[in-house]
Design an enzyme around this catalytic site. Structure first.
Site, PDB file in Angstrom:
ATOM      1  N   ASN A 396       0.929  -1.150   0.037  1.00  0.00           N
ATOM      2  CA  ASN A 396      -0.049  -0.034   0.063  1.00  0.00           C
ATOM      3  C   ASN A 396       0.760   1.239   0.214  1.00  0.00           C
ATOM      4  O   ASN A 396       1.241   1.773  -1.080  1.00  0.00           O
ATOM      5  CB  ASN A 396      -0.933   0.215   1.158  1.00  0.00           C
ATOM      6  N   ASP A 397       1.433   1.780   1.328  1.00  0.00           N
ATOM      7  CA  ASP A 397       1.979   2.700   1.241  1.00  0.00           C
ATOM      8  C   ASP A 397       3.367   2.909   0.409  1.00  0.00           C
ATOM      9  O   ASP A 397       3.581   3.955  -0.068  1.00  0.00           O
ATOM     10  CB  ASP A 397       2.507   3.140   2.566  1.00  0.00           C
ATOM     11  N   VAL A 398       3.950   1.868   0.198  1.00  0.00           N
ATOM     12  CA  VAL A 398       5.146   1.815  -0.626  1.00  0.00           C
ATOM     13  C   VAL A 398       4.894   2.040  -2.302  1.00  0.00           C
ATOM     14  O   VAL A 398       5.757   2.142  -2.843  1.00  0.00           O
ATOM     15  CB  VAL A 398       6.101   0.485  -0.526  1.00  0.00           C
ATOM     16  N   ALA A 437       0.254   3.769   7.283  1.00  0.00           N
ATOM     17  CA  ALA A 437       0.207   5.030   7.377  1.00  0.00           C
ATOM     18  C   ALA A 437      -0.840   5.789   7.288  1.00  0.00           C
ATOM     19  O   ALA A 437      -1.103   6.946   7.881  1.00  0.00           O
ATOM     20  CB  ALA A 437       1.107   5.801   6.423  1.00  0.00           C
TER      21      ALA A 437
END
Length: 469
Positions: A396-398, A437
């Site tokens: 997700n965040d990456v 996050a």
């Protein structure tokens, strides 16, 4: 020195040399397995040398031997059970627990030496300094690592936990610990003051780690690992053990380097991480919708996804924590093997994907994915424009483009896998819930992106079956 003492010293030196060589071998995936074997062989030599030393010196009573045997048997049994039963998704928690055990053990060694020498002929300045440092660093590592493990396991909220006056409490604990330590360093062999320092350090570890959000856990784990090594090295000075000094120094230095690398991979400073307040956890709400007017998320079926994959000549698979949570690494490896019959396939690895440094590397190695197929972020990013399809599995965040385009995003500036540059993107995900996050992923609103909703393992099995048919 007698013959036994010389032999023990040489054994410690041999073990330390083994640790150094093992660490060098672990620098490359191709030799990491040999490095791991060499490291535990070095540990066996060090433990055997320590046993020979205490037997020769006759410093342990019968009761002590019983306690030692019981501790070794209990610890060995617990380690064996954990190694066999712990799932790959829980390895970060286990690493945190190991950090806690290492820091706690080092503190106990220092405290034992202090109690033994207190009230006698006096404790030398060198030993007193090492003891005080160990009594500070060891308990901080112990309690901080347990909190980190609790956050990863879900027993403690992965959100930053703060309360009114939290920083004042942390500062007060630091002042108490430093003040009491200065009292000890002034030459006062006071056991109650030693206990006060220990309690202050334990509390500081808790108040230091609680405000840190789940998104920063890879950095925290690496930092606490460094603390463990430092505590062990200092314990070596307390009991004058060369193997502990060298081994601890290696762990401390490598953990420190890894901490800096992890922080850089997230575009965060170590001080910024320790100040806390970032990363709201898996259950947090999205930071805000990324879609503009008229933009919607497109879903796709496993069969239609398989058709696209069947005609692709270059496919990049991006693994994330969702892959680990679903225990779908073997299914991902099988799908990659089928795709390689007609396409070039790589796995794109982000340094902080998952919950600990190298999490995805370890996960895919368990599924016997070749090291040559695991491509780090800096190398794979230029390849995305040539990729026909990028298959994002639980990351997700990456993969969030907001890290490059949205200055108001808490992810802004964090290096990411630039999957949005690929010709087509398929994301395997249970839902649109944000990652650790707590930020909505702009990638999902990209016209080239399609969502294959469902459990990662089930979705990969469906893709595999559809490709085979």
């Amino acid at each position: 020195m007698n013959a036994v003492s010389i032999a023990v010293a040489l054994a410690y030196l041999l073990a330390a040399a083994g640790f150094v060589v093992a660490l060098h071998l672990m620098n490359s995936p191709a030799t990491a397995r040999r490095g791991s074997r060499l490291s535990w062989l070095g540990m066996i030599v060090a433990v055997a040398a320590a046993l020979v030393s205490v037997i020769h010196d006759a410093t342990i009573t019968t009761t002590g031997w019983i306690v030692l045997a019981a501790g070794a048997a209990g610890g060995g049994a617990a380690g064996l059970v954990m190694a066999r039963r712990v799932k790959m998704t829980n390895v970060p928690q286990v690493v945190s627990i190991f950090n806690a055990v290492g820091g706690g053990a080092a503190a106990l060694v220092a405290a034992g030496g202090f109690v033994r020498l207190a009230g006698g002929a006096g404790i030398s300045t060198q030993v007193m300094i090492a003891t005080v440092l160990d009594i500070i660093i060891g308990p901080v590592t112990f309690s901080g690592s347990l909190i980190a493990a609790g956050k990863l396991q879900g027993w403690v909220s992965s959100r930053p936990v703060v309360f009114p006056g939290a920083r004042l409490v942390t500062a007060a604990l630091a002042v108490i610990g430093v003040g009491a330590s200065c009292y000890l360093l002034a030459g006062h062999d006071s056991i109650p003051v030693l206990i006060l320092v220990t309690c202050a350090a334990l509390g500081f570890g808790v108040t230091m780690t609680m405000p840190i959000g789940g998104a920063d856990m890879p950095v925290v784990i690496a930092l606490l690992n460094s603390f463990t090594g430092i505590a062990v090295a200092i314990a070596g000075f307390v009991i004058d053990n060369g193997a502990l000094i060298i081994g601890g120094a290696l762990v401390g230095a490598s953990g420190g380097i890894l901490t800096l690398l992890m922080a850089r991979a997230m575009n965060r400073s170590v001080l910024g991480v320790m100040m806390g307040g970032f990363g709201t956890g898996d259950s947090g709400p999205a930071a805000g919708p990324a879609a503009g007017p008229g933009v919607s998320i497109r879903s796709i079926s496993a069969e239609d996804s398989a058709i696209q994959l069947a005609y692709a000549s270059k496919v990049v698979i991006v693994p994330g924590y969702g892959l680990a949570a679903a225990q779908a690494q073997h299914e991902a490896a099988e799908l990659a093997a089928v795709l390689r019959e007609h396409a070039t396939v790589f796995f794109a690895i982000h340094p902080v994907a998952g919950r600990m440094p190298g999490h995805m590397n370890v996960l895919l190695a368990e599924a016997n994915v070749s090291y040559e197929q695991l491509i780090e972020m800096e190398e794979i990013n230029p390849e995305f424009p040539q990729a026909d399809i990028v298959l994002v599995v639980g990351a997700n965040d990456v993969t969030n483009p907001a890290a490059r385009t949205n200055k108001s995003s808490p992810l802004y500036g964090m290096p990411i896998l630039e999957v949005e540059r690929a010709r087509s993107i398929i994301v395997l995900k249970r839902s649109l819930r944000p990652g650790f996050a707590g930020v909505d992923n702009d990638l999902y609103y990209d016209p080239k992106c399609m969502m294959l909703f469902g459990d990662a393992r089930e979705s990969l099995n469906k893709l595999f079956a559809a490709l085979r048919s």
